[in-house]
Design a protein around this motif. Structure first.
Motif, PDB file in Angstrom:
ATOM      1  N   ARG A 123       0.829  -1.203   0.000  1.00  0.00           N
ATOM      2  CA  ARG A 123       0.000   0.000   0.000  1.00  0.00           C
ATOM      3  C   ARG A 123       0.865   1.256   0.000  1.00  0.00           C
ATOM      4  NH1 ARG A 123      -2.209  -1.161   4.234  1.00  0.00           N
ATOM      5  NH2 ARG A 123      -3.903  -2.413   3.397  1.00  0.00           N
ATOM      6  N   ALA A 124       2.013   1.176   0.660  1.00  0.00           N
ATOM      7  CA  ALA A 124       2.922   2.330   0.727  1.00  0.00           C
ATOM      8  C   ALA A 124       3.823   2.416  -0.499  1.00  0.00           C
ATOM      9  CB  ALA A 124       3.768   2.243   1.995  1.00  0.00           C
ATOM     10  N   ALA A 125       3.653   1.474  -1.436  1.00  0.00           N
ATOM     11  CA  ALA A 125       4.416   1.456  -2.692  1.00  0.00           C
ATOM     12  C   ALA A 125       5.910   1.246  -2.476  1.00  0.00           C
ATOM     13  CB  ALA A 125       4.166   2.724  -3.491  1.00  0.00           C
ATOM     14  N   ILE A 126       6.274   0.530  -1.395  1.00  0.00           N
ATOM     15  CA  ILE A 126       7.688   0.185  -1.204  1.00  0.00           C
ATOM     16  C   ILE A 126       7.913  -1.307  -1.467  1.00  0.00           C
ATOM     17  CG2 ILE A 126       8.114   2.054   0.419  1.00  0.00           C
ATOM     18  CD1 ILE A 126       7.892   0.062   2.679  1.00  0.00           C
ATOM     19  N   ALA A 127       6.843  -2.001  -1.872  1.00  0.00           N
ATOM     20  CA  ALA A 127       6.933  -3.409  -2.255  1.00  0.00           C
ATOM     21  C   ALA A 127       5.901  -3.677  -3.328  1.00  0.00           C
ATOM     22  CB  ALA A 127       6.710  -4.315  -1.050  1.00  0.00           C
ATOM     23  N   THR A 128       6.181  -4.657  -4.168  1.00  0.00           N
ATOM     24  CA  THR A 128       5.249  -4.990  -5.249  1.00  0.00           C
ATOM     25  C   THR A 128       4.416  -6.222  -4.930  1.00  0.00           C
ATOM     26  OG1 THR A 128       6.989  -6.282  -6.340  1.00  0.00           O
ATOM     27  CG2 THR A 128       6.736  -3.970  -7.005  1.00  0.00           C
ATOM     28  N   GLY A 129       4.768  -6.929  -3.874  1.00  0.00           N
ATOM     29  CA  GLY A 129       4.036  -8.135  -3.513  1.00  0.00           C
ATOM     30  C   GLY A 129       4.603  -8.756  -2.261  1.00  0.00           C
ATOM     31  N   VAL A 130       4.114  -9.945  -1.952  1.00  0.00           N
ATOM     32  CA  VAL A 130       4.514 -10.632  -0.721  1.00  0.00           C
ATOM     33  C   VAL A 130       6.019 -10.872  -0.672  1.00  0.00           C
ATOM     34  CG1 VAL A 130       4.340 -12.824   0.511  1.00  0.00           C
ATOM     35  CG2 VAL A 130       2.277 -11.728  -0.360  1.00  0.00           C
ATOM     36  N   SER A 131       6.582 -11.341  -1.771  1.00  0.00           N
ATOM     37  CA  SER A 131       7.996 -11.734  -1.769  1.00  0.00           C
ATOM     38  C   SER A 131       8.939 -10.550  -1.588  1.00  0.00           C
ATOM     39  CB  SER A 131       8.343 -12.476  -3.060  1.00  0.00           C
ATOM     40  OG  SER A 131       8.128 -11.641  -4.177  1.00  0.00           O
ATOM     41  N   THR A 132       8.486  -9.342  -1.923  1.00  0.00           N
ATOM     42  CA  THR A 132       9.341  -8.165  -1.795  1.00  0.00           C
ATOM     43  C   THR A 132       8.980  -7.300  -0.589  1.00  0.00           C
ATOM     44  OG1 THR A 132       7.911  -6.913  -3.313  1.00  0.00           O
ATOM     45  CG2 THR A 132       9.808  -8.065  -4.263  1.00  0.00           C
ATOM     46  N   SER A 133       8.050  -7.776   0.225  1.00  0.00           N
ATOM     47  CA  SER A 133       7.645  -7.027   1.421  1.00  0.00           C
ATOM     48  C   SER A 133       8.603  -7.348   2.562  1.00  0.00           C
ATOM     49  CB  SER A 133       6.203  -7.391   1.819  1.00  0.00           C
ATOM     50  OG  SER A 133       5.290  -6.967   0.841  1.00  0.00           O
ATOM     51  N   SER A 134       9.747  -6.709   2.530  1.00  0.00           N
ATOM     52  CA  SER A 134      10.800  -7.006   3.497  1.00  0.00           C
ATOM     53  C   SER A 134      10.399  -6.612   4.917  1.00  0.00           C
ATOM     54  CB  SER A 134      12.078  -6.271   3.115  1.00  0.00           C
ATOM     55  OG  SER A 134      12.508  -6.676   1.827  1.00  0.00           O
ATOM     56  N   THR A 137       8.543  -8.174   7.133  1.00  0.00           N
ATOM     57  CA  THR A 137       7.139  -8.407   7.451  1.00  0.00           C
ATOM     58  C   THR A 137       6.925  -9.879   7.761  1.00  0.00           C
ATOM     59  OG1 THR A 137       6.519  -8.857   5.149  1.00  0.00           O
ATOM     60  CG2 THR A 137       6.386  -6.566   5.879  1.00  0.00           C
ATOM     61  N   SER A 138       5.865 -10.161   8.490  1.00  0.00           N
ATOM     62  CA  SER A 138       5.531 -11.545   8.802  1.00  0.00           C
ATOM     63  C   SER A 138       5.063 -12.292   7.562  1.00  0.00           C
ATOM     64  CB  SER A 138       4.432 -11.589   9.878  1.00  0.00           C
ATOM     65  OG  SER A 138       3.331 -10.783   9.500  1.00  0.00           O
ATOM     66  N   VAL A 139       4.419 -11.585   6.638  1.00  0.00           N
ATOM     67  CA  VAL A 139       3.911 -12.264   5.447  1.00  0.00           C
ATOM     68  C   VAL A 139       5.062 -12.741   4.576  1.00  0.00           C
ATOM     69  CG1 VAL A 139       3.640 -10.180   4.024  1.00  0.00           C
ATOM     70  CG2 VAL A 139       2.167 -12.158   3.621  1.00  0.00           C
ATOM     71  N   GLN A 140       6.141 -11.982   4.481  1.00  0.00           N
ATOM     72  CA  GLN A 140       7.311 -12.431   3.724  1.00  0.00           C
ATOM     73  C   GLN A 140       7.954 -13.630   4.413  1.00  0.00           C
ATOM     74  OE1 GLN A 140      11.138 -10.351   3.829  1.00  0.00           O
ATOM     75  NE2 GLN A 140      11.018 -10.119   1.591  1.00  0.00           N
ATOM     76  N   PHE A 141       8.000 -13.593   5.750  1.00  0.00           N
ATOM     77  CA  PHE A 141       8.562 -14.704   6.522  1.00  0.00           C
ATOM     78  C   PHE A 141       7.754 -15.979   6.282  1.00  0.00           C
ATOM     79  CE2 PHE A 141       8.610 -17.202  10.492  1.00  0.00           C
ATOM     80  CZ  PHE A 141       9.959 -17.488  10.578  1.00  0.00           C
ATOM     81  N   ARG A 142       6.426 -15.884   6.321  1.00  0.00           N
ATOM     82  CA  ARG A 142       5.567 -17.049   6.099  1.00  0.00           C
ATOM     83  C   ARG A 142       5.723 -17.548   4.662  1.00  0.00           C
ATOM     84  NH1 ARG A 142       1.860 -13.838   9.044  1.00  0.00           N
ATOM     85  NH2 ARG A 142       0.696 -13.329   7.144  1.00  0.00           N
ATOM     86  N   HIS A 143       5.823 -16.608   3.720  1.00  0.00           N
ATOM     87  CA  HIS A 143       5.987 -16.970   2.307  1.00  0.00           C
ATOM     88  C   HIS A 143       7.277 -17.754   2.100  1.00  0.00           C
ATOM     89  CE1 HIS A 143       7.231 -16.001  -1.928  1.00  0.00           C
ATOM     90  NE2 HIS A 143       5.988 -16.408  -2.144  1.00  0.00           N
ATOM     91  N   ALA A 144       8.354 -17.300   2.744  1.00  0.00           N
ATOM     92  CA  ALA A 144       9.649 -17.985   2.618  1.00  0.00           C
ATOM     93  C   ALA A 144       9.589 -19.381   3.235  1.00  0.00           C
ATOM     94  CB  ALA A 144      10.733 -17.153   3.295  1.00  0.00           C
ATOM     95  N   GLN A 145       8.878 -19.532   4.339  1.00  0.00           N
ATOM     96  CA  GLN A 145       8.747 -20.833   4.988  1.00  0.00           C
ATOM     97  C   GLN A 145       7.971 -21.801   4.101  1.00  0.00           C
ATOM     98  OE1 GLN A 145       7.098 -19.864   8.941  1.00  0.00           O
ATOM     99  NE2 GLN A 145       9.017 -20.645   9.783  1.00  0.00           N
ATOM    100  N   ILE A 146       6.908 -21.317   3.481  1.00  0.00           N
ATOM    101  CA  ILE A 146       6.095 -22.153   2.591  1.00  0.00           C
ATOM    102  C   ILE A 146       6.929 -22.625   1.403  1.00  0.00           C
ATOM    103  CG2 ILE A 146       4.129 -22.164   1.008  1.00  0.00           C
ATOM    104  CD1 ILE A 146       2.728 -20.254   3.003  1.00  0.00           C
ATOM    105  N   LYS A 147       7.717 -21.697   0.828  1.00  0.00           N
ATOM    106  CA  LYS A 147       8.550 -22.043  -0.318  1.00  0.00           C
ATOM    107  C   LYS A 147       9.618 -23.073   0.077  1.00  0.00           C
ATOM    108  CE  LYS A 147       9.974 -19.354  -3.458  1.00  0.00           C
ATOM    109  NZ  LYS A 147      10.684 -18.287  -4.213  1.00  0.00           N
TER     110      LYS A 147
END
Length: 210
Positions: A185-196, A198-208
């Motif tokens: 929303r703040a336009a500093i990331a384009t999606g989950v994988s680039t949302s440094s 954050t918990s969502v990036q952490f969860r995404h990395a664990q899933i991968k």
């Protein structure tokens, strides 16, 4: 109308909260300051690391977080009853982990001294279930470290953190979604994988990884 925190937080009950702490004057003290032409991005890992540490120490569960350039969001569950199962030794070890001495030997001495005082064990057990103590334990070490780095004194964070009580599953999910998508929303990331940071990036990395 904004409610007083004392009317929102019941220290005896399990409750979900969305909390926000902002840098003074909302300055970009954890990001790239466009006026000073200086980057403070290296402070974001400090906050992420501390959030994980506090999740292991306090009677809490961290559900979502986002470290932004001038503020931090956390969705968490305070569960005071969890502390009832902690032995005095565990309370002492958790407290020393929260505020450690300079060496492992001194940490052991600090824990042993604490165990000699049932009153202190009782007080620290209470503090380890307290939302305000959790936020104090998050913000103060970061402020001291940043001020030492900048060779200055004074406030790093605004005096009080914002707190929203989440009273339903729908509210919890909405808050988590809001926090997870904050960098996008703040336009500093384009999606989950680039949302440094954050918990969502952490969860995404664990899933991968699995």
């Amino acid at each position: 109308m904004t409610q007083a925190r004392s009317q929102l937080v019941d220290p005896t009950q399990a409750q979900f909260f969305h909390v926000v702490s902002r840098c003074v004057r909302r300055a970009w003290l954890c990001g790239v300051d466009r006026y000073l032409k200086k980057s403070f991005e290296h402070r974001k890992p400090w906050l992420k690391k501390r959030i994980f540490e506090l999740g292991d120490i306090f009677a809490t569960g961290i559900y979502s977080f986002a470290v932004m350039s001038n503020h931090v969001h956390i969705v968490l569950h305070m569960h005071p009853a969890t502390s009832n199962h902690w032995t005095p030794e565990e309370v002492a070890l958790r407290w020393v982990k929260l505020y450690p001495a300079q060496t492992p030997e001194l940490c052991a001495q600090k824990a042993a001294t604490l165990l000699k005082s049932p009153e202190l064990v009782k007080e620290y057990r209470k503090r380890l279930t307290d939302l305000s103590w959790l936020m104090k334990s998050l913000c103060e070490p970061i402020a001291r470290k940043a001020n030492a780095q900048d060779k200055c004194k004074g406030r790093f964070w605004e005096g009080r953190f914002k707190c929203q009580l989440l009273t339903s599953e729908k509210a919890i999910l909405a808050a988590m979604t809001y926090v997870d998508l904050n960098p996008v929303r703040a336009a500093i990331a384009t999606g989950v994988s680039t949302s440094s940071y954050t918990s969502v990036q952490f969860r995404h990395a664990q899933i991968k990884a699995n």
